[in-house]
Design an enzyme around this catalytic site. Sequence first.
Site, PDB file in Angstrom:
ATOM      1  CB  ALA A 293      -0.892   0.001   1.235  1.00 50.21           C
TER       2      ALA A 293
ATOM      3  CG  ASN B 184      -0.065   8.011  -3.026  1.00 51.46           C
ATOM      4  OD1 ASN B 184       1.131   8.141  -3.172  1.00 51.46           O
ATOM      5  ND2 ASN B 184      -0.730   6.938  -3.466  1.00 51.46           N
TER       6      ASN B 184
ATOM      7  CD  GLU C 221      -0.062   2.401   3.867  1.00 45.42           C
ATOM      8  OE1 GLU C 221       0.466   3.491   3.573  1.00 45.42           O
ATOM      9  OE2 GLU C 221       0.599   1.355   4.012  1.00 45.42           O
TER      10      GLU C 221
END
Length: 765
Positions: free
Chosen positions: A159, A162, A195
């Site tokens: 993963a 961003n 993330e």
Amino acid sequence: MGVFRHNCKYEYKGESRNMAVTQFEAADARRCFPCWDEPAFKAKFKLTLEVPSELVALSNMPVVKETVHGPLKTVYYEESPLMSTYLVATVIGLFDYIESSTLEGTKVRVYTQVGKTSQGKFALDVGVKSLDLYKDYFATPYPLPKLDMIAIPDFAAGAMENYGLVTYRESALLYDEQLSSASNKQQVAITVAHELAHQWFGNLVTMEWWTHLWLNEGFASWVSYLAVESIFPEWNNWTQFLDETTSGLRLDALAESHPIEVEVNHASEIDAIFDSISYDKGASVIRMLQSYLGADRFQKALASYIKKYAYSNAKTEDLWAVLEEETGEPVKDLMTTWTKQQGYPVIFAKLNGQYLELEQAQFLSDGSSGTGMWIVPMTSCCGSYDVNKKFLLKGKTDKIHIKDFAASQSADRGTGQNSWIKLNIDQTGFYRVKYDEELAAGLENAVKAKKLSLMDMIGIVEDSYALSVACKQTLTSLLRLLNAYRHESDYTVLSHVTSVCLGVNKISTDATPDLSREIKQLLIKLLLLAAKRVGWDPKDGESHLDVMLRSLLLIALVKLGHDETITEGIRRFHIFIENRKSPLLPPDNRKAAYLAVMRTVSTSSRAGYDALLKIYRETSEAQEKSRILGSLSSCPDKDIVVEALDFMLTDEVRNQDAFYVLGGISLEGREVAWAWLKENWDHVVKTWPSSSLISDFVNSTVSPFASEEKAAEVSEFFATRVKPSFERALKQSLEKVRISARWIESIKNEPSLAQTVHQLLLEEL
């Protein structure tokens, strides 16, 4: 928009389509647009995309407006806040989405291939809860107007965080009640929480340069467990965190390891340092620091750090300075010993009268002593967890009086039938402990009497195994200790016990072939009580951890050659082939059944292999595909192993999935796998240019060997072929081979091994 990193294929209504996905970390934004492509040069980005008008085009920020000109449309995005180039992203393709909102009203979406949105619900729920939790933990609101998470079918990384547009490979984001296992569910939760933690720690506050990458990754790994523990307390997540610590400790006991902080001179070196040291050791030393400073002080200091460096950049030392200022503790001196030098200590603990004598030395799996010295946050308790002592071991040796940390009834003497001394309580420290015989016996009794916490039960067996590998204690004593765990029924403890059992099984096959059948029987006996309790069939209302335990034990029993489990796995597989929805083989138990089938496949009787391939070809489910890939090469028949490796080279297997096949190679297949790699080497290097994937090939085929001769042969083959991208992986693999060879010699000279094995086999369960 310049160069897209991934040109990714997917199916839509039966035809193959392309989607475009960017992946800029570490230094590929420059291939897409001219920029100062370094993390410290933050800028505001205002993107415009021109794309085919039927496609969805996503970027970090929400869309301001779209104008359509026939077959094309122009999409304009809001300007971003200050951010680093490596976090800019765009994704273009055909997608569906589902959406929800945080308590603050931030819109969160999960995008999937058309028709798969129901599999995104679980990740969406975890995502929304994580954002709410981090907002409070960091005392700072989520910095962007929206968050999209998107599943990409062909994505080399697991993963990528961003800003506002997080990309995942499908198996890391999608969860299907019918097709996914409990461990898939956990993996999705941890990955999403990891993330999203980066949206603050990494994206809002970014490392100044790649040398400090470990802080980004180590911190996100650590805090993802904090988030998942809060969302799913019944998963016992902090105990499972010891999986991370264990993998960090194993790698960092190699002479060919590296410090957490590596001087990066050029962006091309970054790939080689994205490993278990930056993630797992990084996360573990952060847990050690938080445990030493205390949770509240640690959190307050972090919130100050985030506020101070928001929209800017920071070095590792900047975090230590803030923590030091808030707590008054010598954080910088303490942590520098853990981040700037490689390795970690083993603490030798010896009882001398009323004193506990301690001595530290660098622990290495090859049995040698390194020169490292650490400031070690020590914790100790005696006979009970009610009283414990915290102190820093700053020099090579120290001694403490038992009265300082013993509960009153244990103070007379740190041993005796009911007493025990445990150092490194709950394994919060990144080090191992070697107890003298008297202390070790006390702990073995405490294990049998179930007096210890789950984390301490894990720590004792893991340290004992590592010390055995390094020939600092005998395999005989390790087997005696393992025997003390035979009534254990907890998943978190048994996941470590089974992994140690499989390690012992592998080494004994090489070291004591005449005794290996009896050792297998002993290891099976250890796991059988727990396996009989959970059985093959799910029970109504059972816990998530029992579901995981069933899968864990069935797989281990198949690998240890337990006939009854293998026969039952094959029986259920045949029913499953006829009816894929059969409740007799739910997703959690499939890997065990597939491995059972592959144990009995041979070139003359290959129906099982062909049946698995058929399921592989018919399923569109990434997790099911990976289960099958991980089973194909586990066959004892060497020709079938080669066939599985050849299958991996076909376009039926995505390049990113090769490591499943490599990770499953049977012990019987190691010679042919090595011959296969030599023969296909040029093709492999061309097809898998990235260092992490090529490292998997080297590690999986070289590490299983256990002789000096083999190490020499491997070195000779690679002498003219080695490249910087996998040089470290090669050196580490060769070191593992030599460590095994040394351990085998040591085991052969153990006088009472056979006698102990027979004695333990005769003991009543």
